[in-house]
Enzyme design. Sequence first.
Site, short mmCIF file in Angstrom:
data_model
loop_
_atom_site.label_atom_id
_atom_site.label_comp_id
_atom_site.label_asym_id
_atom_site.label_seq_id
_atom_site.Cartn_x
_atom_site.Cartn_y
_atom_site.Cartn_z
N LEU A 177 0.47 3.60 -2.14
CA LEU A 177 0.88 3.40 -3.53
C LEU A 177 1.41 4.68 -4.18
O LEU A 177 0.96 5.78 -3.88
CB LEU A 177 -0.30 2.87 -4.35
CG LEU A 177 -0.89 1.55 -3.85
CD1 LEU A 177 -2.01 1.10 -4.78
CD2 LEU A 177 0.16 0.46 -3.71
N LYS B 170 13.50 -2.27 -7.98
CA LYS B 170 13.88 -1.44 -6.84
C LYS B 170 14.29 -2.32 -5.64
O LYS B 170 15.20 -2.01 -4.91
CB LYS B 170 12.69 -0.53 -6.51
CG LYS B 170 12.56 -0.07 -5.11
CD LYS B 170 13.27 1.24 -4.91
CE LYS B 170 12.99 1.92 -3.60
NZ LYS B 170 12.87 1.08 -2.44
N ASP B 171 13.55 -3.44 -5.47
CA ASP B 171 13.87 -4.38 -4.39
C ASP B 171 14.57 -5.58 -5.02
O ASP B 171 14.01 -6.67 -5.12
CB ASP B 171 12.58 -4.77 -3.66
CG ASP B 171 11.94 -3.58 -2.99
OD1 ASP B 171 12.38 -3.20 -1.90
OD2 ASP B 171 11.02 -2.98 -3.59
N GLY C 114 0.81 -1.22 0.00
CA GLY C 114 0.00 0.00 0.00
C GLY C 114 0.84 1.26 0.00
O GLY C 114 2.02 1.23 -0.31
N HIS D 292 4.32 1.58 -8.14
CA HIS D 292 3.33 0.50 -8.03
C HIS D 292 2.39 0.52 -9.24
O HIS D 292 2.06 -0.52 -9.81
CB HIS D 292 2.48 0.68 -6.77
CG HIS D 292 3.23 0.59 -5.48
ND1 HIS D 292 3.40 1.66 -4.65
CD2 HIS D 292 3.85 -0.44 -4.86
CE1 HIS D 292 4.07 1.31 -3.56
NE2 HIS D 292 4.38 0.02 -3.68
P1 AMP Z 1 6.09 -2.35 -1.52
O1 AMP Z 1 4.69 -1.84 -1.45
O2 AMP Z 1 7.12 -1.34 -1.19
O3 AMP Z 1 6.26 -3.65 -0.81
O4 AMP Z 1 6.34 -2.67 -3.05
C1 AMP Z 1 5.47 -3.47 -3.80
C2 AMP Z 1 6.10 -3.74 -5.13
O5 AMP Z 1 6.34 -2.51 -5.80
C3 AMP Z 1 7.47 -4.45 -5.01
O6 AMP Z 1 7.58 -5.42 -6.04
C4 AMP Z 1 8.44 -3.32 -5.21
O7 AMP Z 1 9.69 -3.73 -5.71
C5 AMP Z 1 7.69 -2.47 -6.22
N1 AMP Z 1 8.19 -1.10 -6.20
C6 AMP Z 1 8.37 -0.31 -5.12
N2 AMP Z 1 8.89 0.88 -5.48
C7 AMP Z 1 9.06 0.83 -6.82
C8 AMP Z 1 9.57 1.73 -7.80
N3 AMP Z 1 10.02 2.94 -7.46
N4 AMP Z 1 9.59 1.35 -9.09
C9 AMP Z 1 9.14 0.13 -9.45
N5 AMP Z 1 8.65 -0.78 -8.58
C10 AMP Z 1 8.60 -0.44 -7.29
#
Ligand code: AMP
Length: 282
Positions: A33, A151-152, A31, A37
């Site tokens: 977002l 990113k991760d 979330g 995302h």
């Molecule tokens: P999170 O909500 O941070 O757990 O991220 C959910 C998904 O979004 C994960 O696969 C992250 O790697 C991806 N994500 C987070 N930030 C970015 C970004 N800046 N660019 C692309 N994907 C992202």
Amino acid sequence: MIIIKDPSNLQLYLSKYRQNGEKIGFVPTMGALHEGHVELVRQASSSADIIICSIFVNPTQFNDPRDFEKYPITLEQDIIALEAAHTDILFLPSVSQLYPNGTIKLEKYELGYLETILEGFYRPGHFQGVCQVMRRLLDAVKPDLLFMGQKDYQQCMVVKKLMELMKYDTQLITCPTVRETDGLAMSSRNKRLNKQERDNAIGIYKALSQIKENSGRASVEQVKKEALKILEQHHFKVDYVEIAGADTLEILKEWNKQQKHVALIAAFQGDVRLIDNMAINS
Ligand code: AMP
């Protein structure tokens, strides 16, 4: 977009699409977002028929409980963003729905080397938590395609390993990092930065760009030292600056023209821990 909270309702709902041979694309998130995302959802829309996004702040992957407590929650805006991106289903389980037997004494995964370095080293137990939640999410959704962000970087490798261990036949698609106009990687955690910290945060992108520019020109040690200097000038408290094999994450001591590399940084701006990475060629 419909919102489903119960994993068994989700499975029931999805079964009719599965029977029709429709491709299910899944974007798991915690979330708060942002455009990064939303870009994953767009990528999913271009290659799958049914798009599911989950929002679940997974308690088992936070090695620092304060980080969990402070994790931003913006559900109303998230729903608007997902609707606008044409998400079909928002999967929104509660902790007890995803972990009906509680969150202690959970199963462990054999992640080997991946869990001993970088995020694995600095956030003990984090990747076990990632696997615990991803297993439950993947069991509920059973997607054909899974979309995650570069990113991760290390997380993508861990999830790939989990899918091999569990013999899932889901295909993982990693999507490029979406950045702010000044280069800062978008992150839900950026919302916690104050004005000064936000200005300083650009230091990570500058340090990564410096590594990319100087790769192969000076020793690995020297290039890392200069990146560290940039981070310190931007008031970061650094966990690591590393350069590693892009496919193995083996930490590099000397440039190796035979191998693709990735530079990875984790550092605190105030009490907000940021991570980022960049592909580099030597
Ligand atoms: P999170 O909500 O941070 O757990 O991220 C959910 C998904 O979004 C994960 O696969 C992250 O790697 C991806 N994500 C987070 N930030 C970015 C970004 N800046 N660019 C692309 N994907 C992202």
